[in-house]
Design a protein around this motif. Structure first.
Motif, mmCIF file in Angstrom:
data_model
loop_
_atom_site.group_PDB
_atom_site.id
_atom_site.type_symbol
_atom_site.label_atom_id
_atom_site.label_comp_id
_atom_site.label_asym_id
_atom_site.label_seq_id
_atom_site.Cartn_x
_atom_site.Cartn_y
_atom_site.Cartn_z
ATOM 1 N N ALA A 97 0.827 -1.207 0.000
ATOM 2 C CA ALA A 97 0.000 0.000 0.000
ATOM 3 C C ALA A 97 0.857 1.252 0.000
ATOM 4 C CB ALA A 97 -0.933 -0.009 1.208
ATOM 5 N N ILE A 98 1.987 1.214 0.688
ATOM 6 C CA ILE A 98 2.902 2.361 0.699
ATOM 7 C C ILE A 98 3.384 2.649 -0.717
ATOM 8 C CG2 ILE A 98 5.208 3.125 1.440
ATOM 9 C CD1 ILE A 98 4.678 1.609 4.083
ATOM 10 N N LEU A 99 3.706 1.608 -1.453
ATOM 11 C CA LEU A 99 4.172 1.771 -2.832
ATOM 12 C C LEU A 99 3.055 2.271 -3.735
ATOM 13 C CD1 LEU A 99 6.319 1.371 -5.038
ATOM 14 C CD2 LEU A 99 5.619 -1.034 -5.161
ATOM 15 N N GLN A 100 1.915 1.618 -3.702
ATOM 16 C CA GLN A 100 0.853 1.962 -4.641
ATOM 17 C C GLN A 100 0.257 3.340 -4.376
ATOM 18 O OE1 GLN A 100 -2.750 2.141 -4.702
ATOM 19 N NE2 GLN A 100 -2.897 2.230 -2.455
ATOM 20 N N ALA A 101 0.235 3.780 -3.116
ATOM 21 C CA ALA A 101 -0.378 5.072 -2.794
ATOM 22 C C ALA A 101 0.390 6.239 -3.398
ATOM 23 C CB ALA A 101 -0.491 5.240 -1.277
ATOM 24 N N THR A 102 1.706 6.123 -3.505
ATOM 25 C CA THR A 102 2.485 7.175 -4.160
ATOM 26 C C THR A 102 2.326 7.117 -5.673
ATOM 27 O OG1 THR A 102 4.186 7.708 -2.509
ATOM 28 C CG2 THR A 102 4.889 7.738 -4.788
ATOM 29 N N LEU A 103 2.132 5.924 -6.218
ATOM 30 C CA LEU A 103 2.072 5.779 -7.668
ATOM 31 C C LEU A 103 0.801 6.347 -8.286
ATOM 32 C CD1 LEU A 103 3.626 2.215 -8.038
ATOM 33 C CD2 LEU A 103 4.710 4.433 -8.444
ATOM 34 N N ILE A 104 -0.272 6.523 -7.510
ATOM 35 C CA ILE A 104 -1.496 7.126 -8.055
ATOM 36 C C ILE A 104 -1.276 8.595 -8.405
ATOM 37 C CG2 ILE A 104 -3.929 7.657 -7.634
ATOM 38 C CD1 ILE A 104 -4.048 5.168 -5.864
ATOM 39 N N PRO A 105 -0.785 9.444 -7.486
ATOM 40 C CA PRO A 105 -0.506 10.835 -7.879
ATOM 41 C C PRO A 105 0.618 10.949 -8.901
ATOM 42 C CG PRO A 105 0.168 10.416 -5.603
ATOM 43 C CD PRO A 105 -0.642 9.239 -6.032
#
Length: 416
Positions: A97-105
């Protein structure tokens, strides 16, 4: 559950190149060596926000997986992004989740930022120095983007932003937040009333709320963000005035849906692996529980769901890398991926019997999978959007409207 690297299933070969296979192995190795040893302490101290795993991602350039090489990224595309999230989530959904949450913006910047803005921010993201969050959800209106109450008022060359955001992924790790705010009167259509801004975390008036642990995803933070008369220059505006809804929706569909489907897939895979391993070890009537037809029937259903979920997400992101229309496929991968995984997690609890009530590893998986339902739209939202697709009522296909990031060509995507 085994911590050894696992090769990609043969059914995924049409979607994978040699580079993808290498990333798969790299992700498994990083998860086994650097993330797995931290899982127990993340669970034992849920009030702590996990910082160390982000450092491992940054060291390998994973935050720049879809960022073109000209901005310091890997330029590896959406299949590669999915591999990194999926394989990490097999070991820890919170780390994934830490990885994917940055990849959205990151997707928002790639699709809507100016070249000047990309040169300013993307290299920092790619090297892991600037983690991001997307701040859309609000306490009163939830994920209803059209009801956003946070306002941004123009004051010369600046904007003054006031409001409150809720359930913001990476709230305590992000050094900048993509904030969607209202820049027009409430009676103006949401398609013209909202604007996106990148707000640095050290700006006066921005405050991140305390981290309160939830049901699962221990180590991942998703807190409130308060904005009290926060001033940002107009050069921090992402997209044109009034394009905030488009920025948020396109990022959610093209990045958020697939990212969450990848997290669900990782948890789902861990559920199936741990459950079948337990059933094979559990003695019963001179054999094991897995020998009994009634149990085998349920194991077969677990495997069926897992294979379907895996194919859905990888087909969807493969289409995205090819630059083909795939909004509905991305939406369906998120919807079905979660639904299949949560059903399998419940079945796993039942197949473990009373042991499931004390099996920490299984409880963690059951709790973590609940977190892939609300973000980027609940199941009801996904079904409504799928209905729009089949009724030909979609006003815009973001995968058609926004070109794929200049990372891979069709030739690059030819399987090895």
């Amino acid at each position: 559950m085994s911590m050894s690297t696992t090769p990609p299933p043969p059914a995924l070969q049409p979607y994978l190149t040699a580079r993808h296979a290498a990333l798969w192995q790299e992700a498994d190795t990083v998860a086994a060596e650097h993330i797995a040893p931290r899982v127990a302490r993340m669970e034992a101290a849920p009030r702590n926000v996990e910082h160390h795993v982000a450092g491992h991602f940054a060291k390998r350039g994973w935050f720049g997986v879809t960022i073109p090489q000209e901005f310091g990224g890997m330029g590896a595309g959406h299949v590669a992004k999915t591999i990194l999230i999926h394989r990490t989530a097999v070991v820890s959904a919170a780390a994934a989740a830490i990885l994917q949450a940055t990849l959205i913006p990151v997707g928002a910047l790639l699709n809507w930022a100016t070249d000047t803005q990309k040169k300013r921010w993307l290299p920092q993201v790619a090297e892991g120095a600037l983690l991001l969050s997307i701040a859309t959800t609000e306490p009163a209106v939830g994920g209803h983007i059209g009801g956003i109450e946070t306002t941004a008022d123009r004051r010369g060359d600046e904007w003054v932003i006031s409001g409150r955001k809720a359930h913001i992924g990476n709230s305590h790790l992000a050094r900048a937040h993509l904030v969607i705010a209202r820049t027009a009167e409430p009676d103006v259509s949401p398609s013209q009333a909202l604007t996106a801004f990148l707000v640095e975390g050290d700006r006066k008036g921005l405050r991140v709320g305390g981290h309160t642990p939830g049901l699962g995803m221990h180590g991942f933070s998703a807190s409130h963000i308060g904005l009290a008369q926060v001033r940002v220059p107009d050069e921090n505006r992402i997209g044109e005035i009034g394009q905030g809804l488009a920025v948020a929706q396109s990022s959610s569909i093209l990045y958020g849906r697939a990212n969450l489907a990848a997290v669900s897939l990782g948890v789902h895979e861990a559920v199936v692996e741990t459950t079948t391993s337990y059933l094979k070890r559990r003695p019963r009537y001179g054999g094991s529980l897995s020998d009994h037809p009634v149990v085998r029937d349920r194991i077969g259903e677990l495997e069926s769901r897992l294979r379907a979920a895996r194919n859905l997400v990888y087909q969807a992101v493969y289409l995205r890398d090819l630059g083909l229309s795939c909004d509905a496929e991305l939406i369906n991968a998120k919807y079905r991926g979660h639904a299949y995984a949560v059903r399998s997690a419940q079945d796993a609890m039942e197949l473990h019997g009373a042991h499931g009530l004390s099996a920490d590893y299984l409880q963690r998986l059951w709790r973590d999978i609940q977190y892939t339902y609300p973000p980027a739209g609940t199941g009801e939202v996904q079904r409504i959007q799928l209905a729009h697709a089949v009724l030909n009522e979609d006003h815009i296909q973001w995968s058609e409207h926004l070109p794929v990031e200049p990372a891979w060509t069709t030739a690059n995507l030819t399987p090895a």
